[in-house]
Design a protein around this motif. Sequence first.
Motif, PDB file in Angstrom:
ATOM      1  N   THR A   1      36.499   3.991   2.492  1.00  0.00           N
ATOM      2  CA  THR A   1      36.931   5.139   3.296  1.00  0.00           C
ATOM      3  C   THR A   1      35.704   5.858   3.864  1.00  0.00           C
ATOM      4  O   THR A   1      34.605   5.780   3.296  1.00  0.00           O
ATOM      5  CB  THR A   1      37.765   6.134   2.463  1.00  0.00           C
ATOM      6  N   ASP A   2      35.902   6.531   4.975  1.00  0.00           N
ATOM      7  CA  ASP A   2      34.864   7.350   5.618  1.00  0.00           C
ATOM      8  C   ASP A   2      33.636   6.548   6.014  1.00  0.00           C
ATOM      9  O   ASP A   2      32.502   7.080   6.024  1.00  0.00           O
ATOM     10  CB  ASP A   2      34.436   8.503   4.695  1.00  0.00           C
ATOM     11  N   ALA A   3      33.811   5.287   6.379  1.00  0.00           N
ATOM     12  CA  ALA A   3      32.663   4.484   6.820  1.00  0.00           C
ATOM     13  C   ALA A   3      32.276   4.881   8.235  1.00  0.00           C
ATOM     14  O   ALA A   3      33.116   4.869   9.136  1.00  0.00           O
ATOM     15  CB  ALA A   3      33.003   2.998   6.769  1.00  0.00           C
ATOM     16  N   PRO A   4      31.015   5.260   8.486  1.00  0.00           N
ATOM     17  CA  PRO A   4      30.596   5.612   9.839  1.00  0.00           C
ATOM     18  C   PRO A   4      30.753   4.435  10.804  1.00  0.00           C
ATOM     19  O   PRO A   4      30.575   3.269  10.420  1.00  0.00           O
ATOM     20  CB  PRO A   4      29.120   5.985   9.664  1.00  0.00           C
ATOM     21  N   ALA A   5      31.066   4.756  12.042  1.00  0.00           N
ATOM     22  CA  ALA A   5      31.363   3.711  13.033  1.00  0.00           C
ATOM     23  C   ALA A   5      30.176   2.836  13.340  1.00  0.00           C
ATOM     24  O   ALA A   5      30.348   1.686  13.774  1.00  0.00           O
ATOM     25  CB  ALA A   5      31.878   4.365  14.315  1.00  0.00           C
ATOM     26  N   ASN A   6      28.940   3.335  13.110  1.00  0.00           N
ATOM     27  CA  ASN A   6      27.764   2.554  13.490  1.00  0.00           C
ATOM     28  C   ASN A   6      27.262   1.638  12.382  1.00  0.00           C
ATOM     29  O   ASN A   6      26.236   0.974  12.533  1.00  0.00           O
ATOM     30  CB  ASN A   6      26.635   3.487  13.933  1.00  0.00           C
ATOM     31  N   THR A   7      27.962   1.565  11.258  1.00  0.00           N
ATOM     32  CA  THR A   7      27.528   0.678  10.171  1.00  0.00           C
ATOM     33  C   THR A   7      27.951  -0.748  10.453  1.00  0.00           C
ATOM     34  O   THR A   7      28.889  -1.009  11.204  1.00  0.00           O
ATOM     35  CB  THR A   7      28.118   1.130   8.826  1.00  0.00           C
ATOM     36  N   ALA A   8      27.240  -1.689   9.832  1.00  0.00           N
ATOM     37  CA  ALA A   8      27.573  -3.108  10.010  1.00  0.00           C
ATOM     38  C   ALA A   8      29.000  -3.396   9.569  1.00  0.00           C
ATOM     39  O   ALA A   8      29.685  -4.240  10.145  1.00  0.00           O
ATOM     40  CB  ALA A   8      26.584  -3.972   9.226  1.00  0.00           C
ATOM     41  N   LEU A   9      29.460  -2.690   8.542  1.00  0.00           N
ATOM     42  CA  LEU A   9      30.825  -2.872   8.050  1.00  0.00           C
ATOM     43  C   LEU A   9      31.857  -2.662   9.153  1.00  0.00           C
ATOM     44  O   LEU A   9      32.876  -3.355   9.208  1.00  0.00           O
ATOM     45  CB  LEU A   9      31.085  -1.899   6.897  1.00  0.00           C
ATOM     46  N   MET A  10      31.587  -1.698  10.027  1.00  0.00           N
ATOM     47  CA  MET A  10      32.531  -1.356  11.083  1.00  0.00           C
ATOM     48  C   MET A  10      32.209  -2.044  12.413  1.00  0.00           C
ATOM     49  O   MET A  10      32.985  -1.943  13.359  1.00  0.00           O
ATOM     50  CB  MET A  10      32.567   0.162  11.283  1.00  0.00           C
ATOM     51  N   GLN A  11      31.093  -2.754  12.473  1.00  0.00           N
ATOM     52  CA  GLN A  11      30.689  -3.416  13.714  1.00  0.00           C
ATOM     53  C   GLN A  11      30.860  -4.931  13.656  1.00  0.00           C
ATOM     54  O   GLN A  11      31.191  -5.566  14.659  1.00  0.00           O
ATOM     55  CB  GLN A  11      29.221  -3.096  14.023  1.00  0.00           C
ATOM     56  N   GLU A  12      30.617  -5.510  12.476  1.00  0.00           N
ATOM     57  CA  GLU A  12      30.654  -6.961  12.331  1.00  0.00           C
ATOM     58  C   GLU A  12      31.972  -7.421  11.705  1.00  0.00           C
ATOM     59  O   GLU A  12      32.615  -6.655  10.974  1.00  0.00           O
ATOM     60  CB  GLU A  12      29.504  -7.439  11.430  1.00  0.00           C
ATOM     61  N   GLU A  13      32.341  -8.669  11.977  1.00  0.00           N
ATOM     62  CA  GLU A  13      33.462  -9.259  11.254  1.00  0.00           C
ATOM     63  C   GLU A  13      33.077  -9.337   9.781  1.00  0.00           C
ATOM     64  O   GLU A  13      31.992  -9.816   9.437  1.00  0.00           O
ATOM     65  CB  GLU A  13      33.768 -10.656  11.792  1.00  0.00           C
ATOM     66  N   ILE A  14      33.957  -8.861   8.901  1.00  0.00           N
ATOM     67  CA  ILE A  14      33.604  -8.747   7.485  1.00  0.00           C
ATOM     68  C   ILE A  14      33.620 -10.103   6.795  1.00  0.00           C
ATOM     69  O   ILE A  14      32.703 -10.463   6.075  1.00  0.00           O
ATOM     70  CB  ILE A  14      34.550  -7.750   6.782  1.00  0.00           C
ATOM     71  N   PHE A  15      34.671 -10.862   6.946  1.00  0.00           N
ATOM     72  CA  PHE A  15      34.810 -12.198   6.358  1.00  0.00           C
ATOM     73  C   PHE A  15      34.624 -12.173   4.840  1.00  0.00           C
ATOM     74  O   PHE A  15      33.877 -12.962   4.256  1.00  0.00           O
ATOM     75  CB  PHE A  15      33.822 -13.181   7.002  1.00  0.00           C
ATOM     76  N   GLY A  16      35.325 -11.264   4.203  1.00  0.00           N
ATOM     77  CA  GLY A  16      35.276 -11.139   2.755  1.00  0.00           C
ATOM     78  C   GLY A  16      36.198 -10.006   2.333  1.00  0.00           C
ATOM     79  O   GLY A  16      36.862  -9.374   3.162  1.00  0.00           O
ATOM     80  N   PRO A  17      36.254  -9.701   1.036  1.00  0.00           N
ATOM     81  CA  PRO A  17      37.266  -8.773   0.513  1.00  0.00           C
ATOM     82  C   PRO A  17      36.887  -7.295   0.593  1.00  0.00           C
ATOM     83  O   PRO A  17      37.140  -6.523  -0.339  1.00  0.00           O
ATOM     84  CB  PRO A  17      37.422  -9.234  -0.934  1.00  0.00           C
ATOM     85  N   LEU A  18      36.258  -6.868   1.674  1.00  0.00           N
ATOM     86  CA  LEU A  18      36.023  -5.455   1.933  1.00  0.00           C
ATOM     87  C   LEU A  18      37.039  -5.004   2.978  1.00  0.00           C
ATOM     88  O   LEU A  18      37.250  -5.694   3.980  1.00  0.00           O
ATOM     89  CB  LEU A  18      34.607  -5.213   2.454  1.00  0.00           C
ATOM     90  N   LEU A  19      37.659  -3.843   2.767  1.00  0.00           N
ATOM     91  CA  LEU A  19      38.721  -3.406   3.671  1.00  0.00           C
ATOM     92  C   LEU A  19      38.583  -1.919   3.993  1.00  0.00           C
ATOM     93  O   LEU A  19      38.992  -1.057   3.209  1.00  0.00           O
ATOM     94  CB  LEU A  19      40.096  -3.681   3.044  1.00  0.00           C
ATOM     95  N   PRO A  20      38.008  -1.586   5.149  1.00  0.00           N
ATOM     96  CA  PRO A  20      37.902  -0.179   5.549  1.00  0.00           C
ATOM     97  C   PRO A  20      39.254   0.390   5.971  1.00  0.00           C
ATOM     98  O   PRO A  20      40.074  -0.304   6.585  1.00  0.00           O
ATOM     99  CB  PRO A  20      36.941  -0.217   6.747  1.00  0.00           C
ATOM    100  N   LEU A  21      39.470   1.665   5.654  1.00  0.00           N
ATOM    101  CA  LEU A  21      40.631   2.411   6.125  1.00  0.00           C
ATOM    102  C   LEU A  21      40.179   3.381   7.214  1.00  0.00           C
ATOM    103  O   LEU A  21      39.171   4.080   7.048  1.00  0.00           O
ATOM    104  CB  LEU A  21      41.278   3.199   4.984  1.00  0.00           C
TER     105      LEU A  21
END
Length: 473
Positions: free
Chosen positions: A337-357
Amino acid sequence: MKQDLPESVSRDPLAALLDVQRDAFLREPFPAWEVRARHLRALRAMLFDNRDALAEAMNADFGQRSKAEVTLSEFVVLKQEIDGALKHGARWMKPQRRSVGKWLRPGRARIVPQPLGVAGIVVPWNYPLLLGAGPLVCALAAGNRAMIKMSELTPRTSALFEALIEKTFSRDHVAVVNGDASVGAAFAALPFDHLLFTGSTRIGHEVMRAASANLTPVTLELGGKSPALIGEHARFDYAVDSLLLGKTLNAGQTCIAPDYVLLPRGQEAAFIERARARFAQLYPDFLDNRDYTSIISARHYERLVRIADEALAAGAQLHPLGAQDEAARRMAPVIVTDAPANTALMQEEIFGPLLPLVPYDTLDDALRYVNSRARPLALYLYADDARTIERVTRETIAGGMSVNETLMHIAAEGLPFGGVGASGMGAYHGYEGFATFSKLKPVFTQARLNARGLIAPPYGLIFRFLINLMMKF
């Protein structure tokens, strides 16, 4: 019957293999349906006679991959694909009548589906059988030869698949190529009659550049960040349960896995609570549970940890649903939760068990969020009201869409599978797969008695009268 390659068709063994397959194709450029069906049945028998061995090879390559999951996600879908081609293929290859328009009557027009020749298929590591044999089914149904480049990240599966293909098909018909990234680059640069690549968007750029040198037509099945949208009045617990199933299959290492969840603001805590309870039911004794898949390699595991830690350092909150085991590369899902938009998590395809809300206030806000980003390979909507379903269907563009479900559109027999924009181009599966590997050749046949001579030079009164008539009607 195995056929050896000539010793010096070419100094390049890949080019030599392509030459041999193209020569074989030219000797039989339009195989009868009975021939194609025989090849499809041979492929089906090979796959299912060796199902346990292939599943064990995949398990060894991943470090842990459930045989039940392999059966569900690879063999069941492949069986349906082959059975569908056997059921409908004879009809697919029949010429299709088309209109000639009023001015070319009594001429006749038809579309003749024609094999292209030699297809190249580049296979990723995450579903090596489904994404290797699946396109092969389409290529064989369309009457082609095929060369398949398997992934070096699944060496046991790739080697076994190569050996089984070699026992099943002559090398001038279907051949598997194994090797590292340099072999893959050389493979993509071959002048195939069609090239199908499944993999990352980054490598997709390189494949398309290589193919462009030969003007090789390509089908690119890429990835991107596939959104899931929970509507305001959705069945919330059902939506969470369904999304968790889609995210835990193959530990999220799926190109159409939900990459982030848009949900009504204020429901984040309820999502996490429900997901944690449901995960415990799905995978009890997680670290010893044999139904959950490991991350494919230490490098991929480390990347997932890195992008999660980067988001945490930037102000995000991590909500793990279970334990982690770095040595076994086992990672339980982590809700973010609350992941900033400019992080890799929110920019790249995750391809694993991380799930941002990602919370939203109105449906308009959610749609703007999706449409401001690259077009995804899949989009998932959870809603029961017709207005929301209609709006999301019409106002977003994605490679495919499921309503009140994740992943399952790829298994629907009559639906094509493919991306759009950054998530790919072209499609396959079923009839669309047959069409992808065919030249749908337009053929016009002139009638013995026709009016062609009336619009030939010298252009006089009759010509002007006919042209005026054509322009008027």
